[in-house]
Design a protein around this motif. Structure first.
Motif, short mmCIF file in Angstrom:
data_model
loop_
_atom_site.label_atom_id
_atom_site.label_comp_id
_atom_site.label_asym_id
_atom_site.label_seq_id
_atom_site.Cartn_x
_atom_site.Cartn_y
_atom_site.Cartn_z
N ILE A 150 34.00 45.11 42.40
CA ILE A 150 35.16 45.19 41.51
C ILE A 150 34.67 45.79 40.20
O ILE A 150 33.60 45.43 39.70
N GLN A 151 35.44 46.71 39.63
CA GLN A 151 35.03 47.42 38.43
C GLN A 151 35.70 46.85 37.19
O GLN A 151 36.86 46.43 37.22
N ALA A 152 34.97 46.87 36.08
CA ALA A 152 35.51 46.59 34.76
C ALA A 152 34.87 47.57 33.80
O ALA A 152 33.69 47.92 33.94
N PHE A 153 35.64 48.03 32.80
CA PHE A 153 35.16 49.09 31.91
C PHE A 153 35.02 48.62 30.47
O PHE A 153 34.74 49.42 29.58
N SER A 154 35.20 47.34 30.23
CA SER A 154 34.98 46.76 28.91
C SER A 154 34.62 45.29 29.07
O SER A 154 34.90 44.67 30.10
N GLY A 155 33.99 44.74 28.03
CA GLY A 155 33.66 43.33 28.07
C GLY A 155 34.89 42.44 28.12
O GLY A 155 34.91 41.40 28.78
N THR A 156 35.94 42.88 27.43
CA THR A 156 37.20 42.13 27.40
C THR A 156 37.83 42.07 28.79
O THR A 156 38.28 41.01 29.25
N GLU A 157 37.84 43.21 29.48
CA GLU A 157 38.40 43.26 30.84
C GLU A 157 37.58 42.39 31.78
O GLU A 157 38.13 41.65 32.61
N ILE A 209 28.79 56.42 35.79
CA ILE A 209 27.76 55.45 36.16
C ILE A 209 28.38 54.29 36.93
O ILE A 209 27.83 53.81 37.93
N ASN A 210 29.55 53.85 36.49
CA ASN A 210 30.25 52.76 37.18
C ASN A 210 30.53 53.14 38.64
O ASN A 210 30.27 52.37 39.56
#
Length: 233
Positions: free
Chosen positions: A33-40, A17-18
């Motif tokens: 720009i991609q991030a795969f977690s809330g922390t990232e 999906i990203n």
């Protein structure tokens, strides 16, 4: 990418999906720009500046709702946030919008609707996409549109358009082979939800046709695709 291209952070843990979201946005000249977690995502936002956040809720590390609260309460960030979630309940939508989301869209989604909502969020925040088409002349038959001057010339004569008429024509000219639904045009031009009985788009397209025809009656410029919407003829 141009210097003023909006930067969008996509926070979604599902890689497929990203990637889909990124392809749709990049194809329309956004910097993604991609991030795969809330922390990232939280870390990236501490180090970089973004113009829009597309945020899933069910995330590893820091959950999406917690990240939204942190942005609004702790960081006092005004970045527009478009929540994109599988949660479809009214309670979830109301809660997230109340907590600071600018828009809420449910999965699965259509790429056109995503683009319309991204466009609306950026427009409300004053950050529009500056794409190649906005700095170049757009031409079709005997019509020329100058985006920087917001000027339209038909057979060497300038025609006077309202803001909404101009924006409809600009959208159609960017992809002349594409059929745009009335819903898509309404959402992109008026930045609001479209309700099927609304005749606004039809009226503006009719007025636009008449103004163009005054300068070039021999040519057809905007074609109605019955049951769907409009495209360049």
């Amino acid at each position: 990418m141009m210097e003023n291209t909006p930067r969008i952070l996509v926070v979604e843990d599902d890689a497929d999906i990203n990637q889909l979201i990124c392809r749709v946005l990049e194809k329309n000249n956004y910097m993604v720009i991609q991030a795969f977690s809330g922390t990232e995502a939280n870390l990236r936002m501490e180090l970089e500046k973004f113009d829009l956040l597309i945020l899933d809720l069910m995330l590893p590390g820091m959950e999406g709702g917690a990240l939204l609260k942190k942005l609004r309460n702790e960081k006092k960030s005004e970045i527009p946030v478009l929540v994109l979630s599988a949660r479809a309940s009214l309670a979830d939508k109301v809660r997230l919008l109340t907590e600071g989301a600018d828009d809420y869209m449910t999965k699965p989604f259509e790429p056109e609707e995503l683009l319309a909502r991204v466009y609306a969020c950026l427009r409300r925040s004053g950050k529009r996409a500056e794409t190649r088409q906005e700095t170049e002349l757009l031409s079709y038959k005997n019509l020329s549109l100058f985006p920087e001057a917001r000027k339209v010339i038909v057979r060497e004569k300038e025609i006077s358009l309202t803001r909404h008429e101009y924006e409809i024509l600009y959208i159609l000219l960017q992809e002349p082979e594409k059929v745009f639904s009335r819903e898509t045009l309404y959402e992109r031009v008026w930045s609001g939800g479209y309700y099927g009985e609304d005749n606004t788009v039809n009226v503006h397209v009719s007025n636009l046709r008449k103004k163009i025809a005054c300068s070039d009656p021999e040519e057809e410029y905007i074609k109605t695709v019955w049951g769907i919407g409009f495209k360049m003829a």
